[in-house]
Scaffold this active site. Sequence first.
Site, PDB file in Angstrom:
ATOM      1  N   TYR A 128       0.853  -1.109  -0.118  1.00 32.70           N
ATOM      2  CA  TYR A 128       0.020  -0.047   0.267  1.00 32.70           C
ATOM      3  C   TYR A 128       0.964   1.266   0.057  1.00 32.70           C
ATOM      4  O   TYR A 128       0.247   2.388  -0.131  1.00 32.70           O
ATOM      5  CB  TYR A 128      -0.948   0.024   1.219  1.00 32.70           C
ATOM      6  CG  TYR A 128      -2.187  -1.062   0.950  1.00 32.70           C
ATOM      7  CD1 TYR A 128      -1.513  -2.423   1.093  1.00 32.70           C
ATOM      8  CD2 TYR A 128      -3.419  -0.772   0.546  1.00 32.70           C
ATOM      9  CE1 TYR A 128      -2.632  -3.377   0.759  1.00 32.70           C
ATOM     10  CE2 TYR A 128      -4.387  -1.722   0.341  1.00 32.70           C
ATOM     11  CZ  TYR A 128      -3.931  -3.267   0.416  1.00 32.70           C
ATOM     12  OH  TYR A 128      -4.870  -4.046   0.239  1.00 32.70           O
ATOM     13  N   LYS A 175       2.705 -14.640   4.963  1.00 25.27           N
ATOM     14  CA  LYS A 175       3.162 -15.627   3.886  1.00 25.27           C
ATOM     15  C   LYS A 175       4.725 -15.656   3.825  1.00 25.27           C
ATOM     16  O   LYS A 175       5.343 -15.614   2.849  1.00 25.27           O
ATOM     17  CB  LYS A 175       2.894 -14.666   2.633  1.00 25.27           C
ATOM     18  CG  LYS A 175       2.795 -15.819   1.503  1.00 25.27           C
ATOM     19  CD  LYS A 175       1.700 -16.703   1.410  1.00 25.27           C
ATOM     20  CE  LYS A 175       1.781 -17.936   0.421  1.00 25.27           C
ATOM     21  NZ  LYS A 175       1.178 -19.006   0.374  1.00 25.27           N
ATOM     22  N   ASP A 208      -2.970 -18.067   3.833  1.00 25.48           N
ATOM     23  CA  ASP A 208      -3.728 -18.867   3.055  1.00 25.48           C
ATOM     24  C   ASP A 208      -4.718 -19.877   4.055  1.00 25.48           C
ATOM     25  O   ASP A 208      -5.641 -20.074   3.719  1.00 25.48           O
ATOM     26  CB  ASP A 208      -3.480 -19.402   1.834  1.00 25.48           C
ATOM     27  CG  ASP A 208      -1.859 -20.193   1.942  1.00 25.48           C
ATOM     28  OD1 ASP A 208      -1.155 -19.584   3.081  1.00 25.48           O
ATOM     29  OD2 ASP A 208      -1.252 -20.748   1.273  1.00 25.48           O
ATOM     30  N   ASP A 232      -6.250  -6.646   4.712  1.00 29.91           N
ATOM     31  CA  ASP A 232      -7.376  -6.147   3.588  1.00 29.91           C
ATOM     32  C   ASP A 232      -8.396  -7.063   3.333  1.00 29.91           C
ATOM     33  O   ASP A 232      -9.558  -6.928   3.508  1.00 29.91           O
ATOM     34  CB  ASP A 232      -6.815  -5.244   2.475  1.00 29.91           C
ATOM     35  CG  ASP A 232      -7.703  -4.448   1.754  1.00 29.91           C
ATOM     36  OD1 ASP A 232      -8.917  -4.293   2.235  1.00 29.91           O
ATOM     37  OD2 ASP A 232      -7.183  -4.106   0.721  1.00 29.91           O
TER      38      ASP A 232
END
Length: 481
Positions: A128, A175, A208, A232
């Site tokens: 972002y 991740k 995930d 988000d």
Amino acid sequence: MAKHRVTLIPGDGIGPEVVGAARRILEAAGVSIEWEECQAGASVFRKGIESGVPAETIESIRRTRVVLKGPLETPVGYGEKSANVTLRKLFETYANVRPVREYPNVKTPYSGRGIDLVVVRENVEDLYAAIEYMQTPGVAQALKLVSRKGCEKVVRLAFELARAEGRRSVHCATKANILKLTEGMMKRVFEDIAQEYPDIEAHHIIVDNCAHQLVKRPEQFEVIVTTNMNGDILSDLTSALIGGLGFAPSANIGDEVAIFEAVHGSAPKYAGKNVANPTAVIGSAILMLRYLGEFEAAELIENALLVTLEEGRVLTGDVVGYDRGASTTAYTEAIIANLGRKPQTASVRQYKPLRIPRLRRDLVWVQPNSRRVIGVDIFVETAQLPEQLGPELERLSQGTPFRLKMISNRGTKVYPPTGAMPDFVDHYRCRFLLREGVSEADEAAIIELLRRVGEGYRWMHVEKLSELDGALGFTKAQGED
Ligand code: NAP
């Protein structure tokens, strides 16, 4: 009760209706607030103010330090940057806190399972920062910037929030298995800081799997702290678990300023129709009251909201269908009429004041004990295949302190050949390391290498490869040994 000053931004679309509802309820609950009503968003962009946030609004926020706002639109053709993101960045609200809980009579596939969790999303870094480049006319790049300081602030806030809300566990979703340095930074900082909170269980989870577990068994989570992009996506997912965006509040928390707003946008199709669900903004106002230390008023309003939902006589169209849903104003009035009542089945959590972690405000320069440049990655644009590019770069780098270690195409090593069968694009990363016996490269040597590569190829990007405290400060390509 002390009088609080709050900047009120009604916002666009359904904003004025839902923010107006929250204001009415706060006033009916007897909360003493002096509102400074300010503008931001579509009307401001249309006046030609490129940021969508006028100076008077910024001045007001600097004075009040607390904002209750409606959603803001960026109209097509006016400015490129969202006024929301501008506000979050201007006041460095580094944590986006998004709680969701099961509400009575808001039927979802998860009803009865007691979902009650908070996503704490890092709010200013990561992708972002929106630093993007066309590396070649056919290949775009975005920089994912993650700082130790940024991770530390948001992780500490997540643990403090767990303590203030009597929650027993914090999950960190990253991740880090793929992005070992950026997402890995969040994981490492989380594991360090967790030691300081022995009363809270700390778990790391791959993002995930976190999404998968949220759909399968959301009740296992209490607080999830995560990087900006992950947060988000996960927080929209968690909003959907409890009945949708009409029920999802949020707080943007910084060292100095806090901005409270619904997660949803301006829902233009409902604008001006008096049908939008104001619960998300009312929930945001409740978060604001607790931030201001007004715990009794927060509980009074939350109880009235729960009673209204529990009774189920006055529910908005997103819950019961727009053909028979109550208007925004009727729902607001029902909540006001229920002030002072307690719900039968649903309950309100007991909150303690949130201790906002105070980290050093000055620029933090993280210094390793040792640092050594051991190579350089040069990114080139070419239509050649690796079997032509490799030998040519070996020739061009002859006589320099560098040898060509490998070439990768979108992260996969393609030279020397590995047997991989990638689909090539015109964007190669060419990794040069110091030759045997050379201990460090100086700037002149790097510039000379770049000049030589530039003789044969268009280069567009260079990265120094460093060793920091003896550890590699870069990752290896897929297939690189
Ligand atoms: P949106 O305004 O959140 O609306 C998406 C859908 O969510 C609506 O069509 C509606 O669903 C439902 N919804 C949202 N709020 C609701 C409420 N209070 N009551 C009932 N239903 C509600 O998302 P969008 O259409 O993508 O965005 C519209 C504008 O808002 C864009 O300009 C966007 O940039 C801006 N935006 C601003 C913010 C912010 O200021 N923080 C956040 C997000 C988006 P149904 O259609 O299923 O009824």
